[in-house]
Design an enzyme around this catalytic site. Structure first.
Site, PDB file in Angstrom:
ATOM      1  N   LYS A  55       2.850  -1.467  15.293  1.00 14.09           N
ATOM      2  CA  LYS A  55       3.551  -1.648  14.000  1.00 14.09           C
ATOM      3  C   LYS A  55       4.814  -1.508  14.464  1.00 14.09           C
ATOM      4  CE  LYS A  55       0.409  -0.707  10.544  1.00 14.09           C
ATOM      5  NZ  LYS A  55       0.199   0.001   9.419  1.00 14.09           N
ATOM      6  N   ASP A 101       2.469  -2.672   3.753  1.00 14.19           N
ATOM      7  CA  ASP A 101       1.963  -1.702   3.276  1.00 14.19           C
ATOM      8  C   ASP A 101       2.569  -1.266   1.957  1.00 14.19           C
ATOM      9  OD1 ASP A 101      -0.017  -1.488   5.408  1.00 14.19           O
ATOM     10  OD2 ASP A 101       1.092  -0.420   6.702  1.00 14.19           O
TER      11      ASP A 101
HETATM   12  P1  NAP Z   1       0.748   8.368  11.389  1.00 13.26           P
HETATM   13  O1  NAP Z   1       2.043   7.586  11.431  1.00 13.26           O
HETATM   14  O2  NAP Z   1       0.188   8.800  12.314  1.00 13.26           O
HETATM   15  O3  NAP Z   1       0.896   9.482  10.309  1.00 13.26           O
HETATM   16  C1  NAP Z   1       0.058  10.702  10.035  1.00 13.26           C
HETATM   17  C2  NAP Z   1       0.300  11.521   9.117  1.00 13.26           C
HETATM   18  O4  NAP Z   1      -0.802  12.350   8.639  1.00 13.26           O
HETATM   19  C3  NAP Z   1       1.765  12.519   9.446  1.00 13.26           C
HETATM   20  O5  NAP Z   1       2.457  12.705   8.227  1.00 13.26           O
HETATM   21  C4  NAP Z   1       0.826  13.603   9.693  1.00 13.26           C
HETATM   22  O6  NAP Z   1       1.876  14.762   9.665  1.00 13.26           O
HETATM   23  C5  NAP Z   1      -0.290  13.725   8.588  1.00 13.26           C
HETATM   24  N1  NAP Z   1      -1.460  14.397   9.311  1.00 13.26           N
HETATM   25  C6  NAP Z   1      -2.233  14.331  10.302  1.00 13.26           C
HETATM   26  N2  NAP Z   1      -3.116  15.191  10.499  1.00 13.26           N
HETATM   27  C7  NAP Z   1      -2.861  16.192   9.330  1.00 13.26           C
HETATM   28  C8  NAP Z   1      -3.339  17.292   9.101  1.00 13.26           C
HETATM   29  N3  NAP Z   1      -4.407  17.987   9.674  1.00 13.26           N
HETATM   30  N4  NAP Z   1      -2.766  17.951   8.267  1.00 13.26           N
HETATM   31  C9  NAP Z   1      -1.740  17.659   7.407  1.00 13.26           C
HETATM   32  N5  NAP Z   1      -1.298  16.346   7.898  1.00 13.26           N
HETATM   33  C10 NAP Z   1      -1.657  15.528   8.826  1.00 13.26           C
HETATM   34  O7  NAP Z   1      -0.513   7.561  10.448  1.00 13.26           O
HETATM   35  P2  NAP Z   1      -0.227   6.411   9.444  1.00 13.26           P
HETATM   36  O8  NAP Z   1      -0.488   5.154  10.001  1.00 13.26           O
HETATM   37  O9  NAP Z   1       0.735   6.942   8.430  1.00 13.26           O
HETATM   38  O10 NAP Z   1      -1.554   6.587   8.677  1.00 13.26           O
HETATM   39  C11 NAP Z   1      -2.253   7.442   7.873  1.00 13.26           C
HETATM   40  C12 NAP Z   1      -3.304   7.259   7.183  1.00 13.26           C
HETATM   41  O11 NAP Z   1      -3.277   6.238   6.182  1.00 13.26           O
HETATM   42  C13 NAP Z   1      -4.416   6.706   8.062  1.00 13.26           C
HETATM   43  O12 NAP Z   1      -5.486   7.352   7.478  1.00 13.26           O
HETATM   44  C14 NAP Z   1      -4.527   5.304   7.936  1.00 13.26           C
HETATM   45  O13 NAP Z   1      -5.754   4.757   8.043  1.00 13.26           O
HETATM   46  C15 NAP Z   1      -4.237   5.291   6.634  1.00 13.26           C
HETATM   47  N6  NAP Z   1      -3.593   3.788   6.184  1.00 13.26           N
HETATM   48  C16 NAP Z   1      -4.154   3.068   5.322  1.00 13.26           C
HETATM   49  C17 NAP Z   1      -3.667   1.915   4.820  1.00 13.26           C
HETATM   50  C18 NAP Z   1      -4.220   1.165   3.628  1.00 13.26           C
HETATM   51  O14 NAP Z   1      -3.936  -0.195   3.656  1.00 13.26           O
HETATM   52  N7  NAP Z   1      -5.222   1.665   3.093  1.00 13.26           N
HETATM   53  C19 NAP Z   1      -2.536   1.285   5.598  1.00 13.26           C
HETATM   54  C20 NAP Z   1      -1.898   1.985   6.530  1.00 13.26           C
HETATM   55  C21 NAP Z   1      -2.356   3.366   6.734  1.00 13.26           C
HETATM   56  P3  NAP Z   1       2.658  15.370  10.943  1.00 13.26           P
HETATM   57  O15 NAP Z   1       3.967  14.350  10.733  1.00 13.26           O
HETATM   58  O16 NAP Z   1       3.074  16.637  10.434  1.00 13.26           O
HETATM   59  O17 NAP Z   1       1.822  15.082  12.288  1.00 13.26           O
END
Ligand code: NAP
Length: 268
Positions: free
Chosen positions: A65, A101
Site C-alpha cells: 500500500k 479504507d
Molecule cells: P499495521 O500498519 O501493521 O499496524 C498495526 C497496528 O497494530 C499498529 O498500531 C501496532 O502498534 C498495533 N499492534 C500490533 N500488535 C499489537 C499488540 N500486540 N498490542 C497493541 N498494539 C499492537 O497494520 P494495518 O494495516 O493498520 O492493519 C491493522 C489491522 O486492521 C489488521 O488486523 C488488518 O487486517 C485490519 N484491516 C482491516 C481492514 C478491513 O477492511 N476490515 C482494512 C485494513 C486493515 P505499534 O505502532 O505499537 O506497532
C-alpha cells in the site's frame, strides 16, 4: 471484458475476488477480477505493466500500500494517509490512487445508523488502518483520540489530523468512558482471543467497529456486545472499502447486498 484485480503478497487468501465478482455480475458489467502476486521488488514493474496492458483497476494490499502510493497520482485523502489501496487506470494520464479504507470506516458506521459528526471517537492503532480511520473520522466531524502501543506513532499521526489528540494504550482508560465511537485498528484479536481495550471501559453509549475480520466475532466485539454497545464487525469495513473501490472504477452504485452476501460466504 475489463480486467480488475488485487495486488498483494501473499494474496491467495483474499476475499476481494468473490466480493467484486458478485458486484460486477449483479450490475451486468462484463469484467473479471483476479489476484496478482508480484515479488516485493517487482511492484513498480507490476504497476507499469498493468497500465500498459490496459488493466482497468486494482486493489492493493499488504505489503504494497505504501509502495504503490509512490507510484501513482494519489488523491488528496490518500496523500494525507500516505497509502493507496485502490488504483484506477484512466485512458490518458498516470494511474490514479485512492484510499478506500477511510470510506470503509465511515460507511460502516453510517450503514449502522451511527452518527459521526460532533461525536467523540477513539481510534486504537496508528498503522495503516489507524491512519485511514483517524483521517476519515476527523473529516466526518468527529473529535479523534488516537491510542497506540507506540505512543510516538500516535503523536505523529495526531499532529497531522485536525484537532486529534494522542496517547499510549493507557490513555484508553480516560478516553473510552466518554467516547461515542471506538475503532480497533490494531491487529490485536486476530491471532489470539485478545483485546486491546479492557472490557470494563466499554459501555452502552458506544458503537464499536473492529477492523479485524478474522475471526468475525472478536473478543472486543463480544465484550462490547455484553456491555450493551453497538457492534460492527470488520466484515463491514472490508465490504465498504470494496464498495467504494467498485464505485470509483465503474461510476455506478455498488450492489451492496450482493457484495455483502458474497463476502459473508467467502469469510465462512
Ligand atoms: P499495521 O500498519 O501493521 O499496524 C498495526 C497496528 O497494530 C499498529 O498500531 C501496532 O502498534 C498495533 N499492534 C500490533 N500488535 C499489537 C499488540 N500486540 N498490542 C497493541 N498494539 C499492537 O497494520 P494495518 O494495516 O493498520 O492493519 C491493522 C489491522 O486492521 C489488521 O488486523 C488488518 O487486517 C485490519 N484491516 C482491516 C481492514 C478491513 O477492511 N476490515 C482494512 C485494513 C486493515 P505499534 O505502532 O505499537 O506497532
Amino acid at each position: 471484458m475489463d480486467v480488475y484485480g488485487i495486488v498483494g503478497n501473499p494474496v491467495g487468501h483474499s476475499v476481494s475476488p468473490p466480493m467484486q465478482s458478485a458486484g460486477f455480475a449483479d450490475r451486468e458489467i462484463d469484467a473479471t477480477y483476479v489476484t496478482f502476486e508480484p515479488a516485493e521488488a517487482e511492484i513498480e514493474r507490476a504497476i507499469d505493466g498493468a497500465a500498459a496492458l490496459g488493466i482497468a483497476g486494482l486493489n492493493v494490499t499488504i505489503p504494497f500500500k505504501q509502495d504503490v502510493f509512490e507510484l501513482v497520482e494519489a488523491d488528496p485523502l490518500a496523500a494525507r494517509i500516505g497509502a493507496v489501496n485502490t488504483v484506477a487506470f484512466p485512458e490518458e494520464g498516470p494511474p490514479q490512487g485512492y484510499n478506500t479504507d477511510a470510506a470503509g470506516v465511515t460507511r460502516s458506521f453510517e450503514h449502522h445508523d451511527v452518527a459521526i459528526d460532533g461525536r467523540e471517537a477513539v481510534v486504537v492503532g496508528a498503522g495503516g488502518a489507524g491512519r485511514a480511520a483517524a483521517f476519515a473520522l476527523a473529516d466526518a466531524g468527529a473529535d479523534v483520540h488516537i491510542a497506540n502501543r507506540t505512543v510516538e506513532r500516535a503523536e505523529s499521526l495526531a499532529s497531522e489530523v485536525d484537532g486529534a489528540i494522542a496517547g499510549g494504550l493507557d490513555s484508553l482508560a480516560d478516553a473510552v468512558p466518554s467516547a461515542d465511537l471506538l475503532v480497533n485498528a490494531t491487529s490485536v484479536g486476530m491471532e489470539e482471543d485478545t483485546t486491546p481495550v479492557p472490557a470494563e471501559l466499554l459501555h452502552d453509549g458506544l458503537a464499536v467497529l473492529d477492523a479485524v475480520y478474522t475471526p468475525r466475532e472478536t473478543r472486543l466485539l463480544r465484550e462490547a456486545d455484553a456491555a450493551g454497545a453497538t457492534t460492527i464487525q470488520g466484515l463491514w469495513m472490508l465490504l465498504f472499502q470494496g464498495v467504494e473501490a467498485f464505485e470509483i472504477w465503474t461510476d455506478a452504485d455498488a450492489p451492496i447486498e450482493a457484495m455483502h452476501d458474497a463476502l459473508r460466504e467467502a469469510l465462512n
